[in-house]
Scaffold this active site. Structure first.
Site, PDB file in Angstrom:
ATOM      1  N   SER A  45      47.325  31.271  43.584  1.00 39.14           N
ATOM      2  CA  SER A  45      45.875  31.456  43.695  1.00 39.14           C
ATOM      3  C   SER A  45      45.112  30.869  42.514  1.00 39.14           C
ATOM      4  CB  SER A  45      45.538  32.946  43.851  1.00 39.14           C
ATOM      5  OG  SER A  45      46.035  33.697  42.763  1.00 39.14           O
ATOM      6  N   ARG A  65      55.634  23.724  45.511  1.00 42.41           N
ATOM      7  CA  ARG A  65      56.989  23.598  46.055  1.00 42.41           C
ATOM      8  C   ARG A  65      56.983  23.463  47.567  1.00 42.41           C
ATOM      9  NH1 ARG A  65      60.743  25.444  42.167  1.00 42.41           N
ATOM     10  NH2 ARG A  65      59.829  26.734  40.505  1.00 42.41           N
ATOM     11  N   LYS A  98      49.679  34.291  32.197  1.00 39.35           N
ATOM     12  CA  LYS A  98      49.415  35.448  31.344  1.00 39.35           C
ATOM     13  C   LYS A  98      50.649  36.347  31.298  1.00 39.35           C
ATOM     14  CE  LYS A  98      44.466  35.254  32.318  1.00 39.35           C
ATOM     15  NZ  LYS A  98      43.285  35.930  32.896  1.00 39.35           N
ATOM     16  N   GLY A 109      40.730  34.309  30.675  1.00 38.78           N
ATOM     17  CA  GLY A 109      39.478  35.060  30.736  1.00 38.78           C
ATOM     18  C   GLY A 109      39.422  35.938  31.970  1.00 38.78           C
ATOM     19  N   ALA A 125      40.457  34.815  41.087  1.00 38.40           N
ATOM     20  CA  ALA A 125      40.440  33.527  41.780  1.00 38.40           C
ATOM     21  C   ALA A 125      39.522  33.526  43.006  1.00 38.40           C
ATOM     22  CB  ALA A 125      41.859  33.145  42.179  1.00 38.40           C
ATOM     23  N   LYS A 138      46.621  42.762  28.453  1.00 42.01           N
ATOM     24  CA  LYS A 138      45.738  43.546  29.326  1.00 42.01           C
ATOM     25  C   LYS A 138      46.402  43.866  30.660  1.00 42.01           C
ATOM     26  CE  LYS A 138      44.859  39.930  32.063  1.00 42.01           C
ATOM     27  NZ  LYS A 138      44.890  39.811  33.529  1.00 42.01           N
ATOM     28  N   THR A 179      40.459  43.145  35.107  1.00 36.83           N
ATOM     29  CA  THR A 179      41.785  43.445  35.638  1.00 36.83           C
ATOM     30  C   THR A 179      41.988  44.931  35.886  1.00 36.83           C
ATOM     31  OG1 THR A 179      42.559  41.574  34.315  1.00 36.83           O
ATOM     32  CG2 THR A 179      44.238  42.927  35.309  1.00 36.83           C
ATOM     33  N   ARG A 215      46.171  42.109  40.717  1.00 37.88           N
ATOM     34  CA  ARG A 215      47.553  42.376  41.113  1.00 37.88           C
ATOM     35  C   ARG A 215      48.162  43.511  40.296  1.00 37.88           C
ATOM     36  NH1 ARG A 215      49.447  36.227  40.677  1.00 37.88           N
ATOM     37  NH2 ARG A 215      47.299  35.863  40.042  1.00 37.88           N
ATOM     38  N   ASN A 216      47.858  43.548  39.005  1.00 36.64           N
ATOM     39  CA  ASN A 216      48.445  44.573  38.140  1.00 36.64           C
ATOM     40  C   ASN A 216      47.856  45.949  38.433  1.00 36.64           C
ATOM     41  OD1 ASN A 216      50.270  42.994  36.163  1.00 36.64           O
ATOM     42  ND2 ASN A 216      48.390  41.798  36.254  1.00 36.64           N
ATOM     43  N   VAL A 246      52.843  37.307  41.918  1.00 40.54           N
ATOM     44  CA  VAL A 246      53.499  37.938  40.771  1.00 40.54           C
ATOM     45  C   VAL A 246      52.504  38.788  39.984  1.00 40.54           C
ATOM     46  CG1 VAL A 246      54.685  37.506  38.583  1.00 40.54           C
ATOM     47  CG2 VAL A 246      55.177  36.067  40.589  1.00 40.54           C
TER      48      VAL A 246
END
Length: 333
Positions: free
Chosen positions: A12, A32, A106, A134, A138, A189, A246, A253-254, A277
């Site tokens: 993304s 890929r 990151k 930053g 996305a 973070k 975040t 995602r986190n 991920v």
């Protein structure tokens, strides 16, 4: 002279950065998956990672990584941290001399505890290295919402040229010479965002989330400064800005991982259901190792580490933090 940009990684954020750069200069992205390459070239889209988004029509994709790398004047690497080294090793003979290499990743490398720019410097010595980082979600960037980012590199001349490559419309790019601080802000973070998600998943509320963000920023800053970052960096876009985005966005995602941990799911169940991920899961053990190495107290990160490594639950973590003794706000606790 227009710089030709090569972007490695069709996820993304890699796709988003490639699309932004393509507005300013010739840009080719490596992915890929042949279907992803065909979709970008034929439909100007990447539905798997950016559903509904239209990419810059000038962006092209290629599955031949050697071709993408060998023609690049600027190499941008958006590969997950645990594959980062292997991909760079596989293409180092194709990288043209002295071109700048910019990391979008990151995360930290397990076993070595290295930042991605340190990995770049090891594999591609002599190349100017930097990070683009930053509070950048996305999908929001691709939707045209105003956003700001930081390009960090030590060489001021190259820094200014790269700023022109990535700055685009409502996506404003600032410059910073503190590579270490900017990179660590983006890495650390993610662990705090898992903690914020765990609180949200247990219905803890805005007060709890705010406390986690504030005390999490203190932890991030303590370790970041101990490792060589500049204190003011962590009050900026690469620190506080990225942390807030975040810890609060449903697109994070986190935070997503933390939220489902808070609901009682196992880390294995959560990761298996994701096709992207969450770097904080991979980085948490390394962050704790670094905290011990630099003798920095990180109680929030420590609780997250226990949960993602299966040594505790989100409820245990919440109780553990409540049991922590509150001292003076400026103290390391």
């Amino acid at each position: 002279m227009k710089l030709k940009v090569g972007v490695l990684g069709g996820g993304s954020w890699g796709t988003t950065v490639a699309s932004l750069a393509a507005r300013n200069t010739e840009t080719v992205i490596w992915a890929r998956d042949e279907d992803t390459v065909a979709e970008i070239n034929d439909n100007n889209s990447n539905e798997k990672y950016l559903p509904g988004a239209k990419l810059c029509p000038r962006l092209t994709a290629n599955s031949d990584i050697a071709k993408v790398v060998s023609s690049a004047d600027v190499l941008v690497v958006g590969i997950p941290s645990q594959s980062f080294r292997d991909v760079l090793e596989s293409v180092k003979e194709h990288v043209r001399p002295w071109i700048p290499v910019v990391s979008l990743t990151k995360g930290l490398e397990r076993n070595t505890n290295k930042r991605m720019t340190e990995v770049i410097n090891e594999i591609l010595p002599g190349h100017p290295t930097g990070v683009l980082t930053g509070p950048n979600l996305a999908r929001e960037v691709m939707a045209g919402h105003a956003a700001a980012s930081v390009i960090a590199m030590e060489d001021p001349f190259i820094l200014k040229e790269l700023q022109k490559v990535f700055n685009s419309g409502l996506f404003r790019v600032y410059t910073n010479r503190d590579v270490i601080g900017c990179e660590l802000g983006g890495v650390l973070k993610n662990v705090i965002a898992i903690a914020a998600g765990m609180g949200d998943g247990q219905g803890a509320g805005v007060n709890t989330r705010s406390a986690i963000i504030a005390r999490g920023l203190a932890e991030v800053t303590r370790l970041g400064v101990a490792m060589g970052g500049e204190p003011q960096t962590f009050a900026g876009l690469a620190g506080l800005g990225d942390l807030v985005a975040t810890c609060t966005s449903e697109q994070s995602r986190n935070r997503h991982v933390g939220f489902h941990l808070g609901e009682g799911q196992t880390i294995e169940e959560i990761i298996e259901a994701m096709h992207m991920v969450a770097e904080g899961v991979k980085s948490a053990p390394t962050v704790i190792e670094l905290a011990k190495q630099y003798d920095v107290k990180m109680p929030i990160a420590y609780e997250v580490h226990k949960v993602v490594t299966g040594k505790g639950t989100a409820r245990d973590a919440y109780r553990g933090l409540l049991r922590s003794t509150a001292g003076a706000e400026r103290d390391a606790g």
